[in-house]
Design a protein around this motif. Sequence first.
Motif, PDB file in Angstrom:
ATOM      1  N   ARG A 191       0.815  -1.200   0.000  1.00 59.09           N
ATOM      2  CA  ARG A 191       0.000   0.000   0.000  1.00 59.09           C
ATOM      3  C   ARG A 191       0.856   1.260   0.000  1.00 59.09           C
ATOM      4  O   ARG A 191       0.474   2.259  -0.558  1.00 59.09           O
ATOM      5  N   ARG A 192       1.991   1.202   0.681  1.00 59.73           N
ATOM      6  CA  ARG A 192       2.866   2.361   0.695  1.00 59.73           C
ATOM      7  C   ARG A 192       3.325   2.714  -0.708  1.00 59.73           C
ATOM      8  O   ARG A 192       3.379   3.872  -1.076  1.00 59.73           O
ATOM      9  N   VAL A 193       3.643   1.668  -1.468  1.00 58.50           N
ATOM     10  CA  VAL A 193       4.125   1.896  -2.831  1.00 58.50           C
ATOM     11  C   VAL A 193       3.014   2.544  -3.652  1.00 58.50           C
ATOM     12  O   VAL A 193       3.251   3.536  -4.353  1.00 58.50           O
ATOM     13  N   ALA A 194       1.802   2.040  -3.541  1.00 59.38           N
ATOM     14  CA  ALA A 194       0.683   2.582  -4.307  1.00 59.38           C
ATOM     15  C   ALA A 194       0.437   4.042  -3.948  1.00 59.38           C
ATOM     16  O   ALA A 194       0.233   4.880  -4.826  1.00 59.38           O
ATOM     17  N   PHE A 195       0.464   4.363  -2.663  1.00 58.04           N
ATOM     18  CA  PHE A 195       0.234   5.742  -2.236  1.00 58.04           C
ATOM     19  C   PHE A 195       1.325   6.662  -2.779  1.00 58.04           C
ATOM     20  O   PHE A 195       1.031   7.725  -3.333  1.00 58.04           O
ATOM     21  N   ALA A 196       2.569   6.262  -2.615  1.00 57.02           N
ATOM     22  CA  ALA A 196       3.693   7.087  -3.051  1.00 57.02           C
ATOM     23  C   ALA A 196       3.639   7.337  -4.553  1.00 57.02           C
ATOM     24  O   ALA A 196       3.844   8.463  -5.015  1.00 57.02           O
ATOM     25  N   VAL A 197       3.348   6.305  -5.318  1.00 47.59           N
ATOM     26  CA  VAL A 197       3.275   6.439  -6.774  1.00 47.59           C
ATOM     27  C   VAL A 197       2.090   7.320  -7.162  1.00 47.59           C
ATOM     28  O   VAL A 197       2.207   8.206  -8.009  1.00 47.59           O
ATOM     29  N   TRP A 198       0.945   7.096  -6.528  1.00 47.07           N
ATOM     30  CA  TRP A 198      -0.239   7.909  -6.809  1.00 47.07           C
ATOM     31  C   TRP A 198       0.057   9.385  -6.547  1.00 47.07           C
ATOM     32  O   TRP A 198      -0.266  10.250  -7.368  1.00 47.07           O
ATOM     33  N   LEU A 199       0.674   9.665  -5.407  1.00 44.48           N
ATOM     34  CA  LEU A 199       0.969  11.041  -5.028  1.00 44.48           C
ATOM     35  C   LEU A 199       1.915  11.707  -6.029  1.00 44.48           C
ATOM     36  O   LEU A 199       1.683  12.833  -6.470  1.00 44.48           O
ATOM     37  N   LYS A 200       2.941  10.997  -6.412  1.00 41.75           N
ATOM     38  CA  LYS A 200       3.902  11.546  -7.373  1.00 41.75           C
ATOM     39  C   LYS A 200       3.233  11.825  -8.722  1.00 41.75           C
ATOM     40  O   LYS A 200       3.454  12.869  -9.335  1.00 41.75           O
ATOM     41  N   LEU A 201       2.391  10.907  -9.175  1.00 40.00           N
ATOM     42  CA  LEU A 201       1.685  11.093 -10.446  1.00 40.00           C
ATOM     43  C   LEU A 201       0.715  12.266 -10.386  1.00 40.00           C
ATOM     44  O   LEU A 201       0.631  13.061 -11.331  1.00 40.00           O
ATOM     45  N   LYS A 202      -0.015  12.392  -9.283  1.00 37.93           N
ATOM     46  CA  LYS A 202      -0.961  13.502  -9.128  1.00 37.93           C
ATOM     47  C   LYS A 202      -0.234  14.836  -9.102  1.00 37.93           C
ATOM     48  O   LYS A 202      -0.680  15.816  -9.687  1.00 37.93           O
ATOM     49  N   ARG A 203       0.889  14.881  -8.414  1.00 44.28           N
ATOM     50  CA  ARG A 203       1.673  16.118  -8.345  1.00 44.28           C
ATOM     51  C   ARG A 203       2.152  16.509  -9.739  1.00 44.28           C
ATOM     52  O   ARG A 203       2.035  17.665 -10.149  1.00 44.28           O
ATOM     53  N   ALA A 204       2.644  15.527 -10.494  1.00 49.39           N
ATOM     54  CA  ALA A 204       3.119  15.791 -11.848  1.00 49.39           C
ATOM     55  C   ALA A 204       1.965  16.229 -12.749  1.00 49.39           C
ATOM     56  O   ALA A 204       2.119  17.146 -13.564  1.00 49.39           O
ATOM     57  N   GLU A 205       0.822  15.586 -12.585  1.00 49.61           N
ATOM     58  CA  GLU A 205      -0.364  15.915 -13.379  1.00 49.61           C
ATOM     59  C   GLU A 205      -0.780  17.383 -13.164  1.00 49.61           C
ATOM     60  O   GLU A 205      -1.241  18.040 -14.089  1.00 49.61           O
ATOM     61  N   LYS A 206      -0.606  17.864 -11.954  1.00 54.00           N
ATOM     62  CA  LYS A 206      -0.975  19.247 -11.617  1.00 54.00           C
ATOM     63  C   LYS A 206       0.174  20.226 -11.854  1.00 54.00           C
ATOM     64  O   LYS A 206       0.053  21.407 -11.557  1.00 54.00           O
ATOM     65  N   ASN A 207       1.293  19.719 -12.366  1.00 52.31           N
ATOM     66  CA  ASN A 207       2.473  20.543 -12.636  1.00 52.31           C
ATOM     67  C   ASN A 207       2.962  21.296 -11.399  1.00 52.31           C
ATOM     68  O   ASN A 207       3.285  22.485 -11.457  1.00 52.31           O
ATOM     69  N   LEU A 208       3.010  20.590 -10.273  1.00 56.67           N
ATOM     70  CA  LEU A 208       3.474  21.176  -9.021  1.00 56.67           C
ATOM     71  C   LEU A 208       4.818  20.573  -8.627  1.00 56.67           C
ATOM     72  O   LEU A 208       5.079  19.404  -8.904  1.00 56.67           O
ATOM     73  N   THR A 209       5.626  21.364  -7.980  1.00 56.80           N
ATOM     74  CA  THR A 209       6.893  20.857  -7.450  1.00 56.80           C
ATOM     75  C   THR A 209       6.642  20.254  -6.065  1.00 56.80           C
ATOM     76  O   THR A 209       5.621  20.536  -5.420  1.00 56.80           O
ATOM     77  N   GLN A 210       7.594  19.449  -5.619  1.00 56.51           N
ATOM     78  CA  GLN A 210       7.492  18.913  -4.261  1.00 56.51           C
ATOM     79  C   GLN A 210       7.469  20.057  -3.254  1.00 56.51           C
ATOM     80  O   GLN A 210       6.717  20.010  -2.282  1.00 56.51           O
ATOM     81  N   LYS A 211       8.280  21.060  -3.496  1.00 55.19           N
ATOM     82  CA  LYS A 211       8.345  22.207  -2.582  1.00 55.19           C
ATOM     83  C   LYS A 211       6.993  22.911  -2.494  1.00 55.19           C
ATOM     84  O   LYS A 211       6.541  23.265  -1.405  1.00 55.19           O
ATOM     85  N   LYS A 212       6.334  23.110  -3.628  1.00 55.96           N
ATOM     86  CA  LYS A 212       5.039  23.796  -3.636  1.00 55.96           C
ATOM     87  C   LYS A 212       3.984  22.982  -2.901  1.00 55.96           C
ATOM     88  O   LYS A 212       3.191  23.527  -2.123  1.00 55.96           O
ATOM     89  N   VAL A 213       3.961  21.669  -3.119  1.00 59.03           N
ATOM     90  CA  VAL A 213       2.980  20.827  -2.426  1.00 59.03           C
ATOM     91  C   VAL A 213       3.259  20.837  -0.925  1.00 59.03           C
ATOM     92  O   VAL A 213       2.327  20.907  -0.122  1.00 59.03           O
ATOM     93  N   ALA A 214       4.508  20.799  -0.543  1.00 55.46           N
ATOM     94  CA  ALA A 214       4.862  20.873   0.879  1.00 55.46           C
ATOM     95  C   ALA A 214       4.320  22.165   1.488  1.00 55.46           C
ATOM     96  O   ALA A 214       3.751  22.150   2.585  1.00 55.46           O
ATOM     97  N   GLU A 215       4.471  23.268   0.767  1.00 57.34           N
ATOM     98  CA  GLU A 215       3.938  24.553   1.245  1.00 57.34           C
ATOM     99  C   GLU A 215       2.425  24.496   1.383  1.00 57.34           C
ATOM    100  O   GLU A 215       1.871  24.953   2.381  1.00 57.34           O
TER     101      GLU A 215
END
Length: 64
Positions: free
Chosen positions: A1-25
């Motif tokens: 489940r951890r793998v699925a969550f991590a992959v989902w999150l990374k894909l969603k962030r990329a889909e929204k064209n957001l950086t890790q820093k911006k999502v953290a903010e």
Amino acid sequence: RRVAFAVWLKLKRAEKNLTQKKVAELLQVNFQAYQKYENPKTANPTLKTIEKIERVFNETIIKI
């Protein structure tokens, strides 16, 4: 489940064209904490964090 969550999150962030820093903010967490959410080995968000992520991405992760 951890793998699925991590992959989902990374894909969603990329889909929204957001950086890790911006999502953290948007989540009001530090950058290092956010990086752990996208790492399959360390992804272990609390339910409160998952709720924040759902609001930031306007997505439902957990269906009750």
